[in-house]
Design a protein around this motif. Structure first.
Motif, PDB file in Angstrom:
ATOM      1  N   LEU A 121       0.824  -1.222   0.000  1.00 24.86           N
ATOM      2  CA  LEU A 121       0.000   0.000   0.000  1.00 24.86           C
ATOM      3  C   LEU A 121       0.852   1.264   0.000  1.00 24.86           C
ATOM      4  O   LEU A 121       0.474   2.285  -0.581  1.00 24.86           O
ATOM      5  CB  LEU A 121      -0.922   0.005   1.233  1.00 24.86           C
ATOM      6  N   THR A 122       2.046   1.202   0.634  1.00 23.26           N
ATOM      7  CA  THR A 122       2.883   2.397   0.713  1.00 23.26           C
ATOM      8  C   THR A 122       3.643   2.662  -0.594  1.00 23.26           C
ATOM      9  O   THR A 122       4.454   3.577  -0.658  1.00 23.26           O
ATOM     10  CB  THR A 122       3.887   2.297   1.889  1.00 23.26           C
ATOM     11  N   ASP A 123       3.385   1.841  -1.618  1.00 24.76           N
ATOM     12  CA  ASP A 123       3.990   2.084  -2.929  1.00 24.76           C
ATOM     13  C   ASP A 123       2.965   2.501  -3.983  1.00 24.76           C
ATOM     14  O   ASP A 123       3.311   2.631  -5.161  1.00 24.76           O
ATOM     15  CB  ASP A 123       4.731   0.829  -3.420  1.00 24.76           C
ATOM     16  N   VAL A 124       1.708   2.655  -3.574  1.00 21.51           N
ATOM     17  CA  VAL A 124       0.678   3.035  -4.549  1.00 21.51           C
ATOM     18  C   VAL A 124      -0.121   4.238  -4.047  1.00 21.51           C
ATOM     19  O   VAL A 124       0.030   4.666  -2.903  1.00 21.51           O
ATOM     20  CB  VAL A 124      -0.330   1.876  -4.820  1.00 21.51           C
ATOM     21  N   VAL A 125      -0.961   4.732  -4.945  1.00 19.31           N
ATOM     22  CA  VAL A 125      -1.955   5.721  -4.533  1.00 19.31           C
ATOM     23  C   VAL A 125      -3.303   5.173  -5.028  1.00 19.31           C
ATOM     24  O   VAL A 125      -3.395   4.610  -6.122  1.00 19.31           O
ATOM     25  CB  VAL A 125      -1.608   7.121  -5.088  1.00 19.31           C
ATOM     26  N   VAL A 126      -4.319   5.270  -4.168  1.00 15.82           N
ATOM     27  CA  VAL A 126      -5.628   4.701  -4.492  1.00 15.82           C
ATOM     28  C   VAL A 126      -6.582   5.821  -4.880  1.00 15.82           C
ATOM     29  O   VAL A 126      -6.722   6.804  -4.153  1.00 15.82           O
ATOM     30  CB  VAL A 126      -6.200   3.905  -3.295  1.00 15.82           C
ATOM     31  N   ARG A 146       3.895   7.516  -8.232  1.00 15.00           N
ATOM     32  CA  ARG A 146       3.565   6.185  -7.724  1.00 15.00           C
ATOM     33  C   ARG A 146       2.719   5.402  -8.706  1.00 15.00           C
ATOM     34  O   ARG A 146       2.013   5.984  -9.530  1.00 15.00           O
ATOM     35  CB  ARG A 146       2.746   6.319  -6.433  1.00 15.00           C
TER      36      ARG A 146
END
Lengths: 202, 202
Positions: A121-126, A146
């Motif tokens: 999760l800390t490598d993406v943006v939702v 990201r």
């Protein structure tokens, strides 16, 4: 007291905590499919009919009625997945004081997507594309930083993603789960429960 | 088969699915505190001692041994919170083929933070500051777009956030849960389980 609880995407994702809140509640509101997920928690048919109430009209009027009822009773609102992932959590947070509201997390389809993709999760943006198309253009700038997960339905226009290589994850944790890979201009979104994975721009 | 399962932050957050995988497993690896959380699932002292194995040295050598063992047995690795939130999911994804690995989500402290703050995941960006201080400077550029949640420990230098107004959420869902608000240059991080909420730059 008002409880907004995440049910997870499917029944086995229910947490002990959420099961207990539902069992203790005086009345349980939810969509038809959320109610379906929890109805086996009540063994007596009479109790089921008394406690479980389907929300048919989503909207402020309904929410305010639910809040009014929660002044006198233990009211539970079911939110499929997690209430804080494009869910009902923020809606109720904006309408009722914090001490009268307890939001309880559940497993979301975003978590399923990350576990399938092997990405943290800390490598993406939702990004939620549900009814926010105009803002999406600006959100796409985040691809400079990201990888992105876009929560999308069939109305989402894949052309907005140009010719990027994407992965579409459809119906995660549900019947008809399907994962397909290809260029955005060659794929089609076939489910209202889709997550699109887009790689960071390099 | 190797299962990397999220236990949630506290015991009542365990999902039915994860409980079943743990009960079925031949051997269960985890930190002392993760093992503590699940040990009551085994009623017999003998079974507990045989199945539950504390991971003392985290590192590639240990992970490869666990993977080797999973060729012949049902091996479960416990990941506190969610395996895909600054967790063990990506580590194992990088070391073993997808069809031999099943990652199962759990509730993370990020979800607790969002539920306490009343903010949706699709309105924030989640940053891990655990051992990635040099990259943090670049991550802070994301504040031009979104509010931010920084997963931090006591080593985190709050000076990096200047004089911004922040909220520090400490030990969420654990003993000593504490939420404090103020300017970054006046607060102190007192727990290795802290999440810092920083508002978007306007």
């Amino acid at each position: 007291m008002l409880y907004v609880v995440g049910t997870g995407v499917y029944k086995a994702q229910l947490t002990q905590e959420v099961i207990e809140i539902i069992e203790r509640g005086d009345v349980i509101y939810g969509s038809a499919s959320a109610i379906e997920m929890v109805k086996d928690l009540f063994l007596l048919e009479k109790e089921k009919n008394k406690k479980l109430k389907e929300i048919v009209n989503y909207g402020k009027e309904t929410y305010l009625k639910i809040i009014e009822e929660s002044r006198f009773r233990e009211v539970v609102v079911l939110s499929k997945g997690d209430p804080m992932v494009s869910g009902l959590g923020t809606v109720f947070s904006g309408l009722i004081l914090g001490e009268k509201l307890k939001i309880v997390p559940g497993i979301s389809s975003v978590q399923l997507a990350l576990s399938r993709l092997g990405i943290d999760l800390t490598d993406v943006v939702v990004v939620s594309a549900h009814g926010k198309i105009p803002e999406l253009e600006q959100e796409l700038e985040l691809l400079d930083y990201r990888d992105m997960l876009v929560l999308a339905d069939r109305k989402f226009d894949l052309k907005k993603l140009g010719r990027r290589e994407i992965i579409i994850l459809e119906n995660l944790g549900m019947n008809g789960e399907n994962i397909k890979t290809g260029r955005a201009d060659t794929l089609e979104i076939e489910s209202d429960y889709s997550i699109i994975y887009v790689k960071k721009q390099v």
